[in-house]
Design a protein around this motif. Sequence first.
Motif, PDB file in Angstrom:
ATOM      1  N   ALA A  73       0.842  -1.205   0.000  1.00  0.00           N
ATOM      2  CA  ALA A  73       0.000   0.000   0.000  1.00  0.00           C
ATOM      3  C   ALA A  73       0.879   1.258   0.000  1.00  0.00           C
ATOM      4  CB  ALA A  73      -0.930  -0.017   1.217  1.00  0.00           C
ATOM      5  N   GLU A  74       1.941   1.221   0.787  1.00  0.00           N
ATOM      6  CA  GLU A  74       2.853   2.360   0.850  1.00  0.00           C
ATOM      7  C   GLU A  74       3.556   2.570  -0.504  1.00  0.00           C
ATOM      8  OE1 GLU A  74       6.752   3.650   3.456  1.00  0.00           O
ATOM      9  OE2 GLU A  74       5.374   2.185   4.341  1.00  0.00           O
ATOM     10  N   ARG A  75       3.997   1.460  -1.099  1.00  0.00           N
ATOM     11  CA  ARG A  75       4.655   1.532  -2.403  1.00  0.00           C
ATOM     12  C   ARG A  75       3.695   2.068  -3.481  1.00  0.00           C
ATOM     13  NH1 ARG A  75       9.032   2.240  -5.537  1.00  0.00           N
ATOM     14  NH2 ARG A  75       8.874   1.073  -7.462  1.00  0.00           N
ATOM     15  N   MET A  76       2.460   1.622  -3.456  1.00  0.00           N
ATOM     16  CA  MET A  76       1.485   2.073  -4.464  1.00  0.00           C
ATOM     17  C   MET A  76       1.197   3.563  -4.304  1.00  0.00           C
ATOM     18  SD  MET A  76       0.954  -0.251  -6.579  1.00  0.00           S
ATOM     19  CE  MET A  76       2.448  -1.195  -6.278  1.00  0.00           C
ATOM     20  N   GLU A  77       1.102   4.027  -3.056  1.00  0.00           N
ATOM     21  CA  GLU A  77       0.859   5.460  -2.868  1.00  0.00           C
ATOM     22  C   GLU A  77       2.054   6.271  -3.384  1.00  0.00           C
ATOM     23  OE1 GLU A  77      -0.898   6.828   0.840  1.00  0.00           O
ATOM     24  OE2 GLU A  77       0.026   8.799   0.563  1.00  0.00           O
ATOM     25  N   HIS A  78       3.249   5.776  -3.108  1.00  0.00           N
ATOM     26  CA  HIS A  78       4.460   6.438  -3.613  1.00  0.00           C
ATOM     27  C   HIS A  78       4.440   6.520  -5.147  1.00  0.00           C
ATOM     28  CE1 HIS A  78       8.704   7.482  -3.995  1.00  0.00           C
ATOM     29  NE2 HIS A  78       8.818   6.496  -4.860  1.00  0.00           N
ATOM     30  N   LEU A  79       4.131   5.397  -5.786  1.00  0.00           N
ATOM     31  CA  LEU A  79       4.105   5.361  -7.259  1.00  0.00           C
ATOM     32  C   LEU A  79       2.999   6.245  -7.829  1.00  0.00           C
ATOM     33  CD1 LEU A  79       4.670   1.592  -8.182  1.00  0.00           C
ATOM     34  CD2 LEU A  79       6.286   3.494  -8.437  1.00  0.00           C
ATOM     35  N   ALA A  80       1.815   6.198  -7.208  1.00  0.00           N
ATOM     36  CA  ALA A  80       0.688   6.993  -7.713  1.00  0.00           C
ATOM     37  C   ALA A  80       1.050   8.480  -7.716  1.00  0.00           C
ATOM     38  CB  ALA A  80      -0.561   6.739  -6.869  1.00  0.00           C
ATOM     39  N   ARG A  81       1.739   8.914  -6.644  1.00  0.00           N
ATOM     40  CA  ARG A  81       2.104  10.329  -6.533  1.00  0.00           C
ATOM     41  C   ARG A  81       3.051  10.775  -7.652  1.00  0.00           C
ATOM     42  NH1 ARG A  81       0.565  12.862  -1.906  1.00  0.00           N
ATOM     43  NH2 ARG A  81      -0.275  11.513  -0.287  1.00  0.00           N
ATOM     44  N   LEU A  82       3.756   9.811  -8.256  1.00  0.00           N
ATOM     45  CA  LEU A  82       4.677  10.140  -9.357  1.00  0.00           C
ATOM     46  C   LEU A  82       3.973  10.206 -10.708  1.00  0.00           C
ATOM     47  CD1 LEU A  82       7.647   7.743  -8.404  1.00  0.00           C
ATOM     48  CD2 LEU A  82       7.434  10.201  -7.906  1.00  0.00           C
ATOM     49  N   MET A  83       2.737   9.742 -10.782  1.00  0.00           N
ATOM     50  CA  MET A  83       2.052   9.676 -12.078  1.00  0.00           C
ATOM     51  C   MET A  83       1.617  11.067 -12.528  1.00  0.00           C
ATOM     52  SD  MET A  83       1.966   6.392 -12.889  1.00  0.00           S
ATOM     53  CE  MET A  83       0.756   6.283 -14.225  1.00  0.00           C
ATOM     54  N   PRO A  84       1.745  11.368 -13.822  1.00  0.00           N
ATOM     55  CA  PRO A  84       1.182  12.623 -14.334  1.00  0.00           C
ATOM     56  C   PRO A  84      -0.327  12.635 -14.093  1.00  0.00           C
ATOM     57  CG  PRO A  84       2.515  11.494 -16.001  1.00  0.00           C
ATOM     58  CD  PRO A  84       2.344  10.535 -14.867  1.00  0.00           C
ATOM     59  N   GLY A  85      -0.836  13.770 -13.670  1.00  0.00           N
ATOM     60  CA  GLY A  85      -2.276  13.887 -13.458  1.00  0.00           C
ATOM     61  C   GLY A  85      -2.740  13.510 -12.066  1.00  0.00           C
ATOM     62  N   PHE A  86      -1.804  12.997 -11.226  1.00  0.00           N
ATOM     63  CA  PHE A  86      -2.169  12.701  -9.837  1.00  0.00           C
ATOM     64  C   PHE A  86      -2.362  14.007  -9.079  1.00  0.00           C
ATOM     65  CE2 PHE A  86      -1.029  12.396  -5.396  1.00  0.00           C
ATOM     66  CZ  PHE A  86      -1.755  11.305  -4.951  1.00  0.00           C
ATOM     67  N   ASP A 112      -2.987   0.928 -15.612  1.00  0.00           N
ATOM     68  CA  ASP A 112      -2.151   0.057 -16.453  1.00  0.00           C
ATOM     69  C   ASP A 112      -0.678   0.037 -16.048  1.00  0.00           C
ATOM     70  OD1 ASP A 112      -4.416  -0.530 -17.859  1.00  0.00           O
ATOM     71  OD2 ASP A 112      -4.037   0.940 -19.449  1.00  0.00           O
ATOM     72  N   GLU A 113      -0.295   0.799 -15.038  1.00  0.00           N
ATOM     73  CA  GLU A 113       1.105   0.839 -14.597  1.00  0.00           C
ATOM     74  C   GLU A 113       1.525  -0.576 -14.143  1.00  0.00           C
ATOM     75  OE1 GLU A 113       4.630   1.243 -12.366  1.00  0.00           O
ATOM     76  OE2 GLU A 113       2.728   0.592 -11.503  1.00  0.00           O
ATOM     77  N   ALA A 114       2.734  -0.986 -14.527  1.00  0.00           N
ATOM     78  CA  ALA A 114       3.129  -2.398 -14.386  1.00  0.00           C
ATOM     79  C   ALA A 114       3.102  -2.913 -12.941  1.00  0.00           C
ATOM     80  CB  ALA A 114       4.524  -2.589 -14.990  1.00  0.00           C
ATOM     81  N   GLU A 115       3.754  -2.193 -12.029  1.00  0.00           N
ATOM     82  CA  GLU A 115       3.759  -2.662 -10.626  1.00  0.00           C
ATOM     83  C   GLU A 115       2.360  -2.622 -10.023  1.00  0.00           C
ATOM     84  OE1 GLU A 115       6.577  -1.761  -7.372  1.00  0.00           O
ATOM     85  OE2 GLU A 115       7.724  -0.723  -8.906  1.00  0.00           O
ATOM     86  N   HIS A 116       1.602  -1.630 -10.455  1.00  0.00           N
ATOM     87  CA  HIS A 116       0.226  -1.513  -9.951  1.00  0.00           C
ATOM     88  C   HIS A 116      -0.619  -2.694 -10.431  1.00  0.00           C
ATOM     89  CE1 HIS A 116      -3.729   0.994  -9.667  1.00  0.00           C
ATOM     90  NE2 HIS A 116      -3.547   0.287  -8.578  1.00  0.00           N
ATOM     91  N   ARG A 117      -0.407  -3.128 -11.661  1.00  0.00           N
ATOM     92  CA  ARG A 117      -1.149  -4.288 -12.183  1.00  0.00           C
ATOM     93  C   ARG A 117      -0.826  -5.549 -11.383  1.00  0.00           C
ATOM     94  NH1 ARG A 117      -3.884  -3.955 -17.059  1.00  0.00           N
ATOM     95  NH2 ARG A 117      -3.779  -6.205 -17.245  1.00  0.00           N
ATOM     96  N   GLU A 118       0.433  -5.685 -11.025  1.00  0.00           N
ATOM     97  CA  GLU A 118       0.851  -6.831 -10.210  1.00  0.00           C
ATOM     98  C   GLU A 118       0.149  -6.776  -8.839  1.00  0.00           C
ATOM     99  OE1 GLU A 118       5.179  -7.211 -10.722  1.00  0.00           O
ATOM    100  OE2 GLU A 118       5.161  -8.179  -8.741  1.00  0.00           O
ATOM    101  N   ALA A 119       0.118  -5.568  -8.255  1.00  0.00           N
ATOM    102  CA  ALA A 119      -0.554  -5.402  -6.951  1.00  0.00           C
ATOM    103  C   ALA A 119      -2.048  -5.705  -7.066  1.00  0.00           C
ATOM    104  CB  ALA A 119      -0.336  -3.979  -6.426  1.00  0.00           C
ATOM    105  N   GLN A 120      -2.655  -5.295  -8.179  1.00  0.00           N
ATOM    106  CA  GLN A 120      -4.083  -5.578  -8.389  1.00  0.00           C
ATOM    107  C   GLN A 120      -4.339  -7.083  -8.404  1.00  0.00           C
ATOM    108  OE1 GLN A 120      -5.530  -3.398 -11.947  1.00  0.00           O
ATOM    109  NE2 GLN A 120      -4.024  -1.855 -11.443  1.00  0.00           N
ATOM    110  N   MET A 121      -3.454  -7.827  -9.064  1.00  0.00           N
ATOM    111  CA  MET A 121      -3.626  -9.288  -9.138  1.00  0.00           C
ATOM    112  C   MET A 121      -3.503  -9.930  -7.764  1.00  0.00           C
ATOM    113  SD  MET A 121      -2.055 -10.761 -12.669  1.00  0.00           S
ATOM    114  CE  MET A 121      -0.479  -9.916 -12.622  1.00  0.00           C
ATOM    115  N   ARG A 122      -2.482  -9.492  -7.002  1.00  0.00           N
ATOM    116  CA  ARG A 122      -2.327 -10.042  -5.652  1.00  0.00           C
ATOM    117  C   ARG A 122      -3.494  -9.609  -4.768  1.00  0.00           C
ATOM    118  NH1 ARG A 122       3.207 -10.216  -2.811  1.00  0.00           N
ATOM    119  NH2 ARG A 122       1.952 -11.682  -1.623  1.00  0.00           N
ATOM    120  N   GLY A 123      -4.005  -8.427  -5.018  1.00  0.00           N
ATOM    121  CA  GLY A 123      -5.182  -7.971  -4.277  1.00  0.00           C
ATOM    122  C   GLY A 123      -6.352  -8.926  -4.453  1.00  0.00           C
TER     123      GLY A 123
END
Lengths: 110, 110
Positions: free
Chosen positions: B31-44, B74-85
């Motif tokens: 969850a912490e990693r996903m929040e970090h990555l989301a904050r880097l996305m354009p449009g966040f 569609d971000e790669a690490e996020h897709r992996e997290a979605q699957m594990r979710g």
Amino acid sequence: MNHEIRPPARYAVIFTSQRTATGHAEYAAMAERMEHLARLMPGFVDVESVRGNDGLGITISYWTDLAAIKAWRDEAEHREAQMRGRSEWYRWYHLRICEIASEVKFSPES
Amino acid sequence: MNHEIRPPARYAVIFTSQRTATGHAEYAAMAERMEHLARLMPGFVDVESVRGNDGLGITISYWTDLAAIKAWRDEAEHREAQMRGRSEWYRWYHLRICEIASEVKFSPES
């Protein structure tokens, strides 16, 4: 959430708030009363609410249309609760009215 | 929330979920990693997240436009997290993409 047949929600009201440190019992009673009243309003679909131990809370109510949201905003007891919220219960809040564009449900049991 | 200058959010993604009873440490790290990555996305624009002691959680992320939401989905690490979710972390979830129609802020200090 229960699973009775309900009309589809087209709008969501996102209410994010930070509680003050006071009035826990009164606040809990008000919150329960407001949820009870909201469920009686025409156009109400559902409500989801979580508050963390740090006092940050998110409540989302779902509605069929904007007129229903306006009627709930103007409901007499709810207006009284809103006033007490601003004077006593919330350090801050942010309320957003949103139109639902798309949704995805995941539930392996269903 | 911080108070740097950010573009206005026009869309909200409401993610309501019920956690399973397993994988607390791994889940917290993800969850912490996903929040970090989301904050880097354009449009966040912002994210608000609360989980109660009963495992019900609401996370709302705010975005400038629908293309940004799609890119994050569609971000790669996020897709992996979605699957594990879906396979491990969530009993169920409900994701709604919403367009913000109006908003009200209350903060007596500001």
